[in-house]
Every structure is written in structure tokens, then in C-alpha cells.
Design a protein around this motif. Structure first.
Motif, PDB file in Angstrom:
ATOM      1  N   ALA A 123      34.736  34.858  34.319  1.00 23.95           N
ATOM      2  CA  ALA A 123      34.199  35.543  33.213  1.00 23.95           C
ATOM      3  C   ALA A 123      34.378  37.252  33.483  1.00 23.95           C
ATOM      4  O   ALA A 123      34.309  37.807  32.400  1.00 23.95           O
ATOM      5  CB  ALA A 123      32.621  35.476  33.554  1.00 23.95           C
ATOM      6  N   GLY A 124      34.571  37.573  34.515  1.00 20.90           N
ATOM      7  CA  GLY A 124      35.045  38.985  34.958  1.00 20.90           C
ATOM      8  C   GLY A 124      36.159  39.367  33.881  1.00 20.90           C
ATOM      9  O   GLY A 124      36.333  40.318  33.361  1.00 20.90           O
ATOM     10  N   GLU A 146      33.034  57.578  34.725  1.00 21.68           N
ATOM     11  CA  GLU A 146      33.149  56.847  33.379  1.00 21.68           C
ATOM     12  C   GLU A 146      34.527  56.486  33.229  1.00 21.68           C
ATOM     13  O   GLU A 146      34.969  55.652  32.437  1.00 21.68           O
ATOM     14  CB  GLU A 146      32.989  57.851  32.510  1.00 21.68           C
ATOM     15  CG  GLU A 146      31.808  58.300  32.080  1.00 21.68           C
ATOM     16  CD  GLU A 146      30.781  57.322  31.471  1.00 21.68           C
ATOM     17  OE1 GLU A 146      31.489  56.348  30.977  1.00 21.68           O
ATOM     18  OE2 GLU A 146      29.455  57.465  31.690  1.00 21.68           O
ATOM     19  N   GLU A 147      35.418  56.376  34.270  1.00 24.80           N
ATOM     20  CA  GLU A 147      36.571  55.726  34.491  1.00 24.80           C
ATOM     21  C   GLU A 147      36.898  54.222  34.835  1.00 24.80           C
ATOM     22  O   GLU A 147      37.724  53.592  34.504  1.00 24.80           O
ATOM     23  CB  GLU A 147      37.646  56.430  35.420  1.00 24.80           C
ATOM     24  CG  GLU A 147      38.101  57.864  35.198  1.00 24.80           C
ATOM     25  CD  GLU A 147      39.052  58.253  36.172  1.00 24.80           C
ATOM     26  OE1 GLU A 147      40.203  58.559  35.840  1.00 24.80           O
ATOM     27  OE2 GLU A 147      38.663  58.393  37.251  1.00 24.80           O
ATOM     28  N   VAL A 148      35.399  53.906  35.014  1.00 21.81           N
ATOM     29  CA  VAL A 148      35.544  52.600  35.577  1.00 21.81           C
ATOM     30  C   VAL A 148      34.335  51.605  34.894  1.00 21.81           C
ATOM     31  O   VAL A 148      33.268  52.299  34.407  1.00 21.81           O
ATOM     32  CB  VAL A 148      34.795  52.555  37.037  1.00 21.81           C
ATOM     33  CG1 VAL A 148      34.363  51.018  37.536  1.00 21.81           C
ATOM     34  CG2 VAL A 148      35.807  53.202  37.891  1.00 21.81           C
ATOM     35  N   GLU A 149      34.535  50.341  34.566  1.00 19.28           N
ATOM     36  CA  GLU A 149      33.742  49.418  33.796  1.00 19.28           C
ATOM     37  C   GLU A 149      33.228  48.694  34.980  1.00 19.28           C
ATOM     38  O   GLU A 149      34.115  47.857  35.722  1.00 19.28           O
ATOM     39  CB  GLU A 149      34.470  48.828  32.676  1.00 19.28           C
ATOM     40  CG  GLU A 149      33.658  47.543  32.166  1.00 19.28           C
ATOM     41  CD  GLU A 149      34.688  46.951  31.132  1.00 19.28           C
ATOM     42  OE1 GLU A 149      34.191  46.790  30.072  1.00 19.28           O
ATOM     43  OE2 GLU A 149      35.766  46.330  31.667  1.00 19.28           O
ATOM     44  N   ILE A 150      32.076  48.444  35.235  1.00 18.78           N
ATOM     45  CA  ILE A 150      31.328  47.461  36.245  1.00 18.78           C
ATOM     46  C   ILE A 150      30.944  46.283  35.575  1.00 18.78           C
ATOM     47  O   ILE A 150      30.036  46.600  34.908  1.00 18.78           O
ATOM     48  CB  ILE A 150      30.452  48.320  37.295  1.00 18.78           C
ATOM     49  CG1 ILE A 150      30.936  49.535  37.904  1.00 18.78           C
ATOM     50  CG2 ILE A 150      29.905  47.262  38.216  1.00 18.78           C
ATOM     51  CD1 ILE A 150      29.962  50.405  38.490  1.00 18.78           C
ATOM     52  N   LEU A 151      31.423  45.332  36.019  1.00 18.69           N
ATOM     53  CA  LEU A 151      30.752  44.024  35.130  1.00 18.69           C
ATOM     54  C   LEU A 151      30.081  43.084  36.077  1.00 18.69           C
ATOM     55  O   LEU A 151      30.591  42.590  37.099  1.00 18.69           O
ATOM     56  CB  LEU A 151      32.055  42.981  34.873  1.00 18.69           C
ATOM     57  CG  LEU A 151      33.225  43.889  33.946  1.00 18.69           C
ATOM     58  CD1 LEU A 151      34.162  43.038  33.655  1.00 18.69           C
ATOM     59  CD2 LEU A 151      32.281  44.199  32.440  1.00 18.69           C
ATOM     60  N   ALA A 182      34.652  43.462  38.490  1.00 11.91           N
ATOM     61  CA  ALA A 182      33.715  42.329  38.439  1.00 11.91           C
ATOM     62  C   ALA A 182      33.208  42.100  39.803  1.00 11.91           C
ATOM     63  O   ALA A 182      33.910  42.019  40.951  1.00 11.91           O
ATOM     64  CB  ALA A 182      34.435  41.091  38.114  1.00 11.91           C
ATOM     65  N   ILE A 183      31.635  42.034  39.740  1.00 14.19           N
ATOM     66  CA  ILE A 183      30.839  41.440  40.845  1.00 14.19           C
ATOM     67  C   ILE A 183      30.090  40.287  40.753  1.00 14.19           C
ATOM     68  O   ILE A 183      29.214  40.256  40.050  1.00 14.19           O
ATOM     69  CB  ILE A 183      29.968  42.606  41.106  1.00 14.19           C
ATOM     70  CG1 ILE A 183      30.225  44.140  41.041  1.00 14.19           C
ATOM     71  CG2 ILE A 183      29.008  42.338  42.536  1.00 14.19           C
ATOM     72  CD1 ILE A 183      29.223  45.269  41.262  1.00 14.19           C
ATOM     73  N   PRO A 184      30.633  39.240  41.361  1.00 16.29           N
ATOM     74  CA  PRO A 184      30.177  38.011  41.165  1.00 16.29           C
ATOM     75  C   PRO A 184      28.747  38.000  41.973  1.00 16.29           C
ATOM     76  O   PRO A 184      28.838  38.242  43.070  1.00 16.29           O
ATOM     77  CB  PRO A 184      31.351  37.209  41.761  1.00 16.29           C
ATOM     78  CG  PRO A 184      32.466  37.932  41.748  1.00 16.29           C
ATOM     79  CD  PRO A 184      32.114  39.221  41.895  1.00 16.29           C
TER      80      PRO A 184
END
Length: 341
Positions: free
Chosen positions: A75-76, A29-34, A7-9
């Protein structure tokens, strides 16, 4: 399922968020960046949407009304689908080689019988104008390159604490422990790395310089003058840590090493609050210092005695102007530990 959700606030982060995002895209693709746009008024939302459009299988843009850093982290956590979860602030970034090493280890550990609850790594203070970067490491405190429990944790020196920059939590653990950070409040990162700890059983430490923590902007929350101006928010977080410790003593005190670590962390936060209140040199804030210690005493006399009559507590509560002068000498020590501007 993704291996890691990050998560990137973001709040009015257009000037630096792209450096952060680009450093995280290396995870593939191993990562989900929010990217959590917390009600920004600049181009933050536009940048987030553009990245989501370009990398639809990796990046998700989340837009919400402004609620502060804690609200963005909440939220993250709510949107995270990865096995593990990390927060990276929008003005920070990560080191590629360490990042890949950590992803590789998380993938390896996720296939074992033991469940990893918390991954710990080093972070580097990227302080403006300082050539020699301070690295926060734990090589003599934590076993490294193997799974371990609280029973195997060594002694933490003052200033050697596991901050948000160091940790990756198991996502399900964060959701199950029910952590929800307060809105419109700074310094909630202390709660993020405090309240989940009684639920953490298995840990793993990698001695790699992963997180790059930028420090030096005049408006940054750890700037001394900014901290004093936001002292009520610091106190709010401090009191919540007091409440949490007092109300969860059975669980916390069940393990001596966990107890020692959490009490020392609470001691440091209470010391920082006291120093900032003294440093402001106003009668109102000196009264707030007395009220904070009174709050602790009323909440739990045992905790009060441990903190009040320990080394830091004794220094923070010396009477009169002379006592406050000695307390401010302790401030220099905290500057060294916590890199206040």
C-alpha cells in the motif's frame, strides 16, 4: 514532487508509533510520511488521522483491512509520490543528524545525470537490555561517498547483509520491477531487499547510523519462539526466494558480484529456516526441513548443489541426532549474526 516517501506499516501500534513519526517529521516538506493503518483494533487509526490533520502537506493516513506487513508495504508503494521510498517500522525510529545528511545527499544526487537506484546506510540494533549497541556497517564492503555499481562491491561477510533497515530505493524502480509482497506473511522484508536487486544499477553508501532497529519485545517476529511458531511463513518466504532466483538466473548471473550476493543471501535464509525446524525438535518439522531441501533440488539442481554442499548447507544436513546437535551449534552463530532473542 516529494524527495522521499516513507511508509510506516502500523498494526495496533498506539504504544510506540508516535516516537517513530516524530523522528521522521524532522525531514520537513521534502518528505512524505505514509502511515499505513493495517486494520488495527486500538487507537492507531485515530493517531494517524490526528497527525494527518496537523501536518496535511507531509502526512497521509492510509486505512486498509488487515493484510499483514507485506500488504502494508504494498500500500505504501502504491501511494508513494516521492522520488525515493523507504519503509520504517512503527516501533523503530531514525537519528536526526543522519536523516538530514541522507536527505541532503538524495537531493544532491537527484540533480545529476546518473540515476540513483538504491541508497544504503547503517542501522543500529536497539536491543532491550543491551548497553553496547551493535551497528551494522559496510565500510570495507561498499565504496562510500560516491556512486558505484555491482562490479565495485567487495566481499560480504556472513551476517553482513543489506536488510530493509539499510535501504532507500528509487520509487519508480520498485513500481517497474513489479514487486508485490505476500499478504498475511511475516519475514517478507527479506523479499523487499532481494527481488529488486537485479534492477539496481547505481548505488550510494553513506557510513552514517541512520536507522534505529528496536528489538526485544516478546511478541516480535524475530523472537526465536515466535519464529518457530510461524515457521510455515518463513518457509513460504524461503521458497519464493528460491523460485525468484531460479526463474531469474539469466539476469542475476549476468553479474558475478550480484550473483554472489544473492546466492549468499538465499543461503542464509535457507539456513535460518533449517535451524528453526531442527530447533523445534518435532518430527513434523524435521520432515518440513527435508521437504524444503527437496523443493530446492526439484526447482533447480544447480542451486541445490551450491547451497547443499556449501559450508552452511553441509552443517544443516548432517544425518541423525548427532548431526542435528552439530547443526544447533551453528544456531549460536546465527544468533550472533541476526540477533535472535
Amino acid at each position: 514532487m516529494k524527495l522521499l516517501s516513507i511508509a510506516i506499516p502500523c498494526y495496533n501500534s498506539e504504544a510506540y508509533m508516535e516516537k517513530c513519526i516524530e523522528s521522521l517529521l524532522v525531514g520537513g516538506e521534502e518528505v512524505e510520511i505514509l502511515i499505513v493503518n493495517d486494520g488495527s483494533h486500538d487507537r492507531t487509526a485515530e493517531i494517524a488521522d490526528a497527525y494527518e490533520k496537523k501536518y496535511p502537506t507531509i502526512i497521509k493516513a492510509i486505512h486498509k483491512e488487515n493484510g499483514g506487513h507485506g500488504s502494508a508495504v504494498n500500500a505504501g508503494i502504491e501511494h508513494a509520490t516521492g522520488l525515493y521510498f523507504k519503509v520504517v517500522d512503527s516501533d523503530d525510529w531514525v537519528k536526526e543528524s543522519a536523516y538530514k545528511a541522507i536527505l541532503g545527499k538524495l537531493a544532491e544526487l537527484s540533480g545529476t545525470d546518473k540515476v540513483l537506484d538504491m541508497m544504503i546506510s547503517n542501522y543500529v540494533y536497539e536491543k532491550e537490555g543491551v548497553k553496547r549497541k551493535k551497528v551494522m556497517r559496510f565500510p570495507h564492503t561498499l565504496p562510500h561517498d560516491r556512486m558505484f555499481t555491482w562490479d565495485e562491491v567487495g566481499h560480504f561477510h556472513k551476517g553482513q547483509y543489506i536488510l530493509m533497515h539499510s535501504v532507500i530505493f528509487r520509487t519508480k524502480l520498485l513500481k517497474e520491477c513489479g514487486i508485490r509482497l505476500p499478504e498475511h506473511t511475516f519475514y517478507v522484508d527479506n523479499l523487499f531487499v532481494f527481488e529488486p536487486l537485479p534492477y539496481v544499477k547505481n548505488m550510494y553508501y553513506m557510513d552514517v547510523n541512520f536507522y534505529r532497529y528496536y528489538i526485544g519485545r516478546a511478541d516480535q517476529s524475530v523472537n526465536e519462539s515466535v519464529m518457530i511458531s510461524r515457521i510455515d511463513q518463513q518457509i513460504r518466504v524461503n521458497k519464493r526466494m528460491i523460485d525468484y532466483t531460479a526463474e531469474n538466473k539469466t539476469k542475476i548471473f549476468a553479474n558475478k558480484k550480484l550473483k554472489s550476493y544473492m546466492l549468499n543471501y538465499l543461503d542464509i535464509i535457507t539456513t535460518i529456516s533449517s535451524i528453526m525446524l531442527i530447533k523445534s525438535e518435532t518430527e513434523e518439522n524435521l520432515e518440513k526441513k527435508e521437504e524444503l531441501w527437496g523443493y530446492l533440488k526439484k526447482k533447480d539442481r544447480g542451486l541445490f548443489r551450491k547451497l547443499r554442499y556449501g559450508l552452511l548447507g553441509s552443517c544443516m544436513n548432517l544425518p541423525g541426532k548427532g548431526g542435528r546437535k552439530i547443526s544447533l551449534e551453528g544456531y549460536k552463530l546465527c544468533q550472533k549474526f541476526f540477533n535472535f532473542n
